[in-house]
Design a protein around this motif. Structure first.
Motif, short mmCIF file in Angstrom:
data_model
loop_
_atom_site.label_atom_id
_atom_site.label_comp_id
_atom_site.label_asym_id
_atom_site.label_seq_id
_atom_site.Cartn_x
_atom_site.Cartn_y
_atom_site.Cartn_z
N GLU A 10 0.79 -1.34 -0.03
CA GLU A 10 -0.11 0.03 0.01
C GLU A 10 0.98 1.15 0.06
OE1 GLU A 10 -3.51 0.17 -0.10
OE2 GLU A 10 -3.70 -2.10 0.01
N LYS A 15 -1.68 -0.11 -5.10
CA LYS A 15 -1.18 -1.20 -4.62
C LYS A 15 0.01 -1.57 -5.63
CE LYS A 15 -5.46 -3.49 -2.78
NZ LYS A 15 -6.21 -4.76 -2.89
N ALA A 68 -5.39 1.49 -5.80
CA ALA A 68 -5.74 0.51 -4.68
C ALA A 68 -7.53 0.57 -4.48
CB ALA A 68 -5.53 1.04 -3.30
N SER A 95 6.14 2.31 3.91
CA SER A 95 5.53 0.72 4.15
C SER A 95 6.53 -0.43 4.35
CB SER A 95 4.97 0.25 2.97
OG SER A 95 3.67 1.22 2.74
#
Length: 326
Positions: A10, A15, A68, A95
């Protein structure tokens, strides 16, 4: 070592498909057009083997990376400006729990990595440009400059028309990939002295109309490699990557107040026969990148990672080891 499977991370509303090998100081590799994280397939195991954490992503608009919320590539042209592209890399670091990384970029990915220390200086430990040098902000709109000097058919100017290049190259993706992914056909000297005007003006759409039997250079990809790219671009098309080009003017307009100095260790690797990103474009980089080392790979065209992987890997690993080994 085979190319790793991706992890979907994410990041900045995406994504992001991220591929990793090794451990140690992170080296983030950013691809260009029409490429993928897979374009670093020869570099990742070598960098990992040298004691670094090799990371590459299918960048915004490419490969297995999707929005996403929609599961598709982002639709808006403005979603591909430099703020988004550098923001994706910062969000990816967040992330992955990474504070700073060395950024290595080729072609359009090179523009991204040179902009990273301008937009996000606290997240960049070093920069490696492959073919793409640091280019300070133009005094005029770069699209207008290209239009004035090389005409409407110059590929970046032509790419500004939404839908045109998308259709031209998307109608036969396998042929388009064969057109782009070719070994160096001529030296720069021969190109300057004998190339037709369409080539000198980088009019790729016109060159694409030439019969395939007359294309110069040899095929660069193995059948397996070609199939990997074809599968990816059959899923996504080329619009996402083309939208990066459609933000040249927007990026220029929004960069008025950005500094034009890169104060981290820098490595610039040019290819002697790249007719688009010519080695002389790196002349004078020292004014903007004071801690700079430069090299030129002989007998090499635009696709340096695949055309001369051993030479490229040796230069990158030597510099990384000298400058960043713990």
């Amino acid at each position: 070592m085979s190319f790793p499977d991706p992890t979907l991370v994410e990041a900045n509303g995406l994504k992001l498909a991220v591929y990793e090998q090794g451990s140690g100081m992170p080296v983030v590799m950013c691809h260009g057009f029409p490429e993928l994280a897979y374009s670093w397939r020869h570099q990742m195991p070598a960098i990992a083997g040298a004691g670094f954490r090799a990371i590459a992503a299918d960048q915004r608009g490419y490969g297995r990376t999707v929005d996403a919320s929609t599961g598709k590539i982002p639709a808006e042209i403005e979603a591909y400006d430099m703020e988004h592209l550098t923001g994706d890399m910062v969000a990816m670091l967040d992330s992955l729990g990474i504070d700073k990384a060395i950024f290595c970029g080729h072609d359009w990915g090179g523009f991204v990595v040179w902009q990273m220390p301008l937009h996000h200086p606290s997240r960049v430990a070093g920069v490696i440009g492959v073919n793409t040098p640091f280019m300070p902000r133009s005094p005029i709109d770069p699209i207008e400059a290209m239009r004035l000097t090389m005409g409407e058919d110059m590929y970046i100017v032509y790419f500004q028309k939404p839908g045109a290049a998308d259709r031209l190259f998307g109608d036969d993706i396998a042929k388009s990939l064969r057109f782009w992914y070719r070994k160096s056909a001529v030296t720069l000297e021969d190109f300057d002295n004998a190339a037709p005007d369409a080539a000198k003006n980088l009019a790729l759409a016109k060159l694409f109309e030439i019969p395939e039997s007359e294309w110069g250079g040899g095929a660069l990809l193995t059948p397996e490699e070609a199939a990997y790219y074809e599968e990816a671009f059959t899923r996504t098309g080329f619009t996402g990557g083309l939208n990066w080009y459609r933000n040249f003017t927007r990026n220029w307009e929004r960069s008025t107040d950005l500094p034009q100095r890169v104060d981290v260790p820098c490595l610039m690797i040019s290819a002697a026969n790249d007719v688009v990103l010519r080695p002389e474009l790196a002349d004078g980089m020292e004014e903007f990148c004071p801690d700079l080392e430069k090299h030129v790979i002989a007998d090499c065209g635009h696709w340096t990672q695949a055309e001369k992987p051993d030479e490229l890997n040796a230069l990158i690993i030597d510099w990384l080891t000298r400058r960043f080994s713990e």
